[in-house]
Design a protein around this motif. Sequence first.
Motif, short mmCIF file in Angstrom:
data_model
loop_
_atom_site.label_atom_id
_atom_site.label_comp_id
_atom_site.label_asym_id
_atom_site.label_seq_id
_atom_site.Cartn_x
_atom_site.Cartn_y
_atom_site.Cartn_z
N GLN A 1 16.82 96.14 46.37
CA GLN A 1 15.92 95.19 45.74
C GLN A 1 16.62 94.49 44.59
O GLN A 1 17.37 95.11 43.85
CB GLN A 1 14.71 95.94 45.17
N LYS A 2 16.35 93.18 44.45
CA LYS A 2 16.88 92.43 43.31
C LYS A 2 15.68 91.92 42.51
O LYS A 2 15.05 90.94 42.89
CB LYS A 2 17.72 91.24 43.79
N LEU A 3 15.38 92.62 41.41
CA LEU A 3 14.22 92.26 40.60
C LEU A 3 14.67 91.98 39.17
O LEU A 3 15.67 92.52 38.70
CB LEU A 3 13.19 93.39 40.58
N ASP A 4 13.90 91.13 38.46
CA ASP A 4 14.22 90.87 37.06
C ASP A 4 13.47 91.87 36.16
O ASP A 4 12.85 92.82 36.66
CB ASP A 4 13.89 89.42 36.68
N ALA A 5 13.54 91.67 34.85
CA ALA A 5 12.94 92.61 33.91
C ALA A 5 11.42 92.71 34.05
O ALA A 5 10.83 93.74 33.73
CB ALA A 5 13.30 92.20 32.48
N GLN A 6 10.77 91.63 34.52
CA GLN A 6 9.31 91.65 34.70
C GLN A 6 8.88 92.17 36.07
O GLN A 6 7.71 92.10 36.42
CB GLN A 6 8.72 90.24 34.50
N GLY A 7 9.82 92.62 36.88
CA GLY A 7 9.49 93.13 38.21
C GLY A 7 9.26 92.05 39.24
O GLY A 7 8.59 92.25 40.24
N ARG A 8 9.84 90.86 38.99
CA ARG A 8 9.70 89.74 39.93
C ARG A 8 11.00 89.53 40.69
O ARG A 8 12.08 89.85 40.19
CB ARG A 8 9.36 88.45 39.18
N ALA A 9 10.89 88.98 41.88
CA ALA A 9 12.07 88.57 42.64
C ALA A 9 12.21 87.06 42.50
O ALA A 9 11.23 86.32 42.62
CB ALA A 9 11.92 88.95 44.10
N TYR A 10 13.42 86.60 42.21
CA TYR A 10 13.68 85.17 42.00
C TYR A 10 14.61 84.65 43.08
O TYR A 10 15.56 85.33 43.49
CB TYR A 10 14.33 84.94 40.63
N ARG B 1 12.54 76.55 42.34
CA ARG B 1 12.78 77.86 41.75
C ARG B 1 11.52 78.68 42.00
O ARG B 1 10.42 78.26 41.64
CB ARG B 1 13.06 77.73 40.25
N VAL B 2 11.68 79.83 42.65
CA VAL B 2 10.52 80.60 43.11
C VAL B 2 10.60 82.03 42.59
O VAL B 2 11.65 82.68 42.69
CB VAL B 2 10.46 80.62 44.66
N TRP B 3 9.50 82.51 42.02
CA TRP B 3 9.36 83.90 41.61
C TRP B 3 8.20 84.49 42.39
O TRP B 3 7.15 83.87 42.52
CB TRP B 3 9.04 84.00 40.12
N ILE B 4 8.38 85.71 42.92
CA ILE B 4 7.26 86.41 43.56
C ILE B 4 7.09 87.76 42.88
O ILE B 4 8.06 88.38 42.43
CB ILE B 4 7.41 86.58 45.08
N LYS B 5 5.83 88.19 42.80
CA LYS B 5 5.50 89.49 42.23
C LYS B 5 4.27 90.00 42.96
O LYS B 5 3.50 89.22 43.54
CB LYS B 5 5.25 89.37 40.73
N ALA C 1 6.14 78.79 41.58
CA ALA C 1 7.26 77.94 41.94
C ALA C 1 7.29 76.71 41.05
O ALA C 1 6.25 76.16 40.71
CB ALA C 1 7.15 77.52 43.41
N THR C 2 8.50 76.29 40.69
CA THR C 2 8.69 75.00 40.05
C THR C 2 9.64 74.23 40.94
O THR C 2 10.68 74.74 41.33
CB THR C 2 9.29 75.14 38.63
#
Length: 160
Positions: A28-37, A48-52, A95-96
């Motif tokens: 898994q590749k997640l950021d500090a907030q637990g989202r995948a970018y 640019r897409v983030w999912i959580k 998404a932006t």
Amino acid sequence: MAETINSLEDLGAANVVAVAADAPVHVQKLDAQGRAYATGKRKNAIARVWIKPGAGKITVNGKEFNAFFARPVLQMVLQQPIVAAARVDQYDVIATVSGGGLSGQAGAVRHGISKALTYFEPELRGVLKAGGFLTRDSRVVERKKYGKAKARRSFQFSKR
């Protein structure tokens, strides 16, 4: 610690073990907030897409995706990877997107959602790859050439 191989069956078994040991391990590749970018691209649009994990809310440029993409076809394009992965109402998508037109932007967000899903759940890669959602659609508008009306169309011919 080399094994002695006496028959073809032993050779086949040795190869199977070697292949299993060399198989790539997906993480898994997640950021500090637990989202995948992920970044998605299509024509001149970049998303640019983030999912959580969430209730299935999709937001594009601060608006609900139904308001941003008014055409039902574009809404359907946006939801294709989520439906294919059977993850409807399980992830929130933020998404932006910039550049290009609405069709290209919808394709870019779709590409970004697909990549982000594989980062969040690596086992979904096979399903999304089979659906063709992970491949970047590289088709872009051909440039206009001099002496032509458009990229390939000639000016109207007049005999007199």
